[in-house]
Write a protein that holds these residues in place. Structure first.
Motif, PDB file in Angstrom:
ATOM      1  N   SER A  65       0.837  -1.214   0.000  1.00  0.00           N
ATOM      2  CA  SER A  65       0.000   0.000   0.000  1.00  0.00           C
ATOM      3  C   SER A  65       0.862   1.249   0.000  1.00  0.00           C
ATOM      4  N   GLU A  66       1.887   1.254   0.831  1.00  0.00           N
ATOM      5  CA  GLU A  66       2.771   2.414   0.915  1.00  0.00           C
ATOM      6  C   GLU A  66       3.502   2.650  -0.402  1.00  0.00           C
ATOM      7  N   GLU A  67       3.951   1.585  -1.024  1.00  0.00           N
ATOM      8  CA  GLU A  67       4.710   1.702  -2.272  1.00  0.00           C
ATOM      9  C   GLU A  67       3.841   2.156  -3.435  1.00  0.00           C
ATOM     10  N   THR A  68       2.593   1.698  -3.493  1.00  0.00           N
ATOM     11  CA  THR A  68       1.745   1.953  -4.661  1.00  0.00           C
ATOM     12  C   THR A  68       0.668   3.010  -4.441  1.00  0.00           C
ATOM     13  N   GLY A  69       0.373   3.335  -3.197  1.00  0.00           N
ATOM     14  CA  GLY A  69      -0.732   4.256  -2.925  1.00  0.00           C
ATOM     15  C   GLY A  69      -2.089   3.599  -3.119  1.00  0.00           C
ATOM     16  N   PHE A  70      -2.108   2.289  -3.260  1.00  0.00           N
ATOM     17  CA  PHE A  70      -3.327   1.515  -3.481  1.00  0.00           C
ATOM     18  C   PHE A  70      -3.637   0.722  -2.213  1.00  0.00           C
ATOM     19  N   CYS A  71      -4.902   0.523  -1.929  1.00  0.00           N
ATOM     20  CA  CYS A  71      -5.321  -0.151  -0.708  1.00  0.00           C
ATOM     21  C   CYS A  71      -5.160  -1.673  -0.810  1.00  0.00           C
ATOM     22  N   VAL A  72      -4.137  -2.193  -0.134  1.00  0.00           N
ATOM     23  CA  VAL A  72      -3.933  -3.630  -0.014  1.00  0.00           C
ATOM     24  C   VAL A  72      -4.161  -3.974   1.450  1.00  0.00           C
ATOM     25  N   LEU A  73      -5.077  -4.879   1.696  1.00  0.00           N
ATOM     26  CA  LEU A  73      -5.445  -5.268   3.054  1.00  0.00           C
ATOM     27  C   LEU A  73      -4.850  -6.633   3.377  1.00  0.00           C
ATOM     28  N   GLY A  74      -4.476  -6.832   4.626  1.00  0.00           N
ATOM     29  CA  GLY A  74      -3.839  -8.064   5.037  1.00  0.00           C
ATOM     30  C   GLY A  74      -4.802  -9.071   5.618  1.00  0.00           C
ATOM     31  N   ALA A  75      -4.270 -10.283   5.813  1.00  0.00           N
ATOM     32  CA  ALA A  75      -5.074 -11.389   6.307  1.00  0.00           C
ATOM     33  C   ALA A  75      -4.195 -12.332   7.120  1.00  0.00           C
ATOM     34  N   ILE A  76      -4.844 -13.236   7.824  1.00  0.00           N
ATOM     35  CA  ILE A  76      -4.142 -14.326   8.497  1.00  0.00           C
ATOM     36  C   ILE A  76      -4.989 -15.578   8.375  1.00  0.00           C
ATOM     37  N   GLU A  77      -4.311 -16.681   8.115  1.00  0.00           N
ATOM     38  CA  GLU A  77      -4.985 -17.977   8.072  1.00  0.00           C
ATOM     39  C   GLU A  77      -4.465 -18.834   9.213  1.00  0.00           C
ATOM     40  N   LEU A  78      -5.370 -19.496   9.886  1.00  0.00           N
ATOM     41  CA  LEU A  78      -4.999 -20.353  11.004  1.00  0.00           C
ATOM     42  C   LEU A  78      -4.642 -21.738  10.491  1.00  0.00           C
ATOM     43  N   GLY A  79      -3.540 -21.812   9.759  1.00  0.00           N
ATOM     44  CA  GLY A  79      -3.063 -23.067   9.198  1.00  0.00           C
ATOM     45  C   GLY A  79      -1.963 -23.653  10.048  1.00  0.00           C
ATOM     46  N   ASP A  80      -1.299 -24.677   9.533  1.00  0.00           N
ATOM     47  CA  ASP A  80      -0.257 -25.375  10.278  1.00  0.00           C
ATOM     48  C   ASP A  80       0.859 -24.447  10.749  1.00  0.00           C
TER      49      ASP A  80
END
Length: 172
Positions: A65-80
């Protein structure tokens, strides 16, 4: 044909694409985080959720987001790699994640479908870890860690994905 493209482009404009993966990853992806953001931005999408099967992406999303000025949202998966870990969810949400997923490739309900598919490096990546994560205990009740995560998601106003868990787990 040109009319169809214009209509499709109009439908995508302003949408939030909730299912994006980027390199680096154990599975090959078309773009890295920055490239993913730039392609989505040029398509007229208003934001993307960057998901990963093995690591949280809140930090990577912030950098893209900082590099592009575009909204990229994060996530987390409860995997191994993380397990059913409320503390990891807390850190990801505090870091800006908006999406929490129950196990996908690590779900006990999903892993049997991969049996015998280990001939390529990609299939080996899909079989990362024991792949025995469950949301229900032997009595059919939600495990305490999942209950805690559900509360965290609710309190943060985040999105919960049921991942690839069984139907009974998703309903519970």
């Amino acid at each position: 044909m040109a009319g169809d493209t214009t209509q499709a482009e109009a439908l995508v404009r302003g949408a939030v694409d909730i299912y994006n993966h980027a390199n680096p990853d154990l599975l090959p992806r078309h773009f890295n985080d920055i490239g993913m953001a730039r392609v989505a931005q040029s398509a007229g999408v208003s934001a993307v959720v960057h998901r990963h099967h093995y690591v949280a992406t809140d930090d990577r999303a912030a950098m893209a987001s900082e590099e592009t000025g575009f909204c990229v949202l994060g996530a987390i998966e409860l995997g191994d790699a993380v397990g059913m870990n409320p503390w990891a969810v807390e850190l990801a949400l505090e870091g800006g994640a908006c999406w929490v997923s129950l196990p996908t490739l690590s779900a006990a309900a999903f892993r049997p479908g991969l049996a015998g598919r280990t001939s390529s490096p990609y299939h080996k990546a899909l079989n990362f870890g024991p792949g025995d994560l469950r949301c229900l205990d032997d009595a059919g009740e939600l495990v305490p860690a999942v209950e805690a995560v559900l509360g965290q998601v609710r309190d943060a106003g985040a999105v919960l994905s049921v991942g690839y868990v069984s139907f009974d787990e998703a309903v519970a």
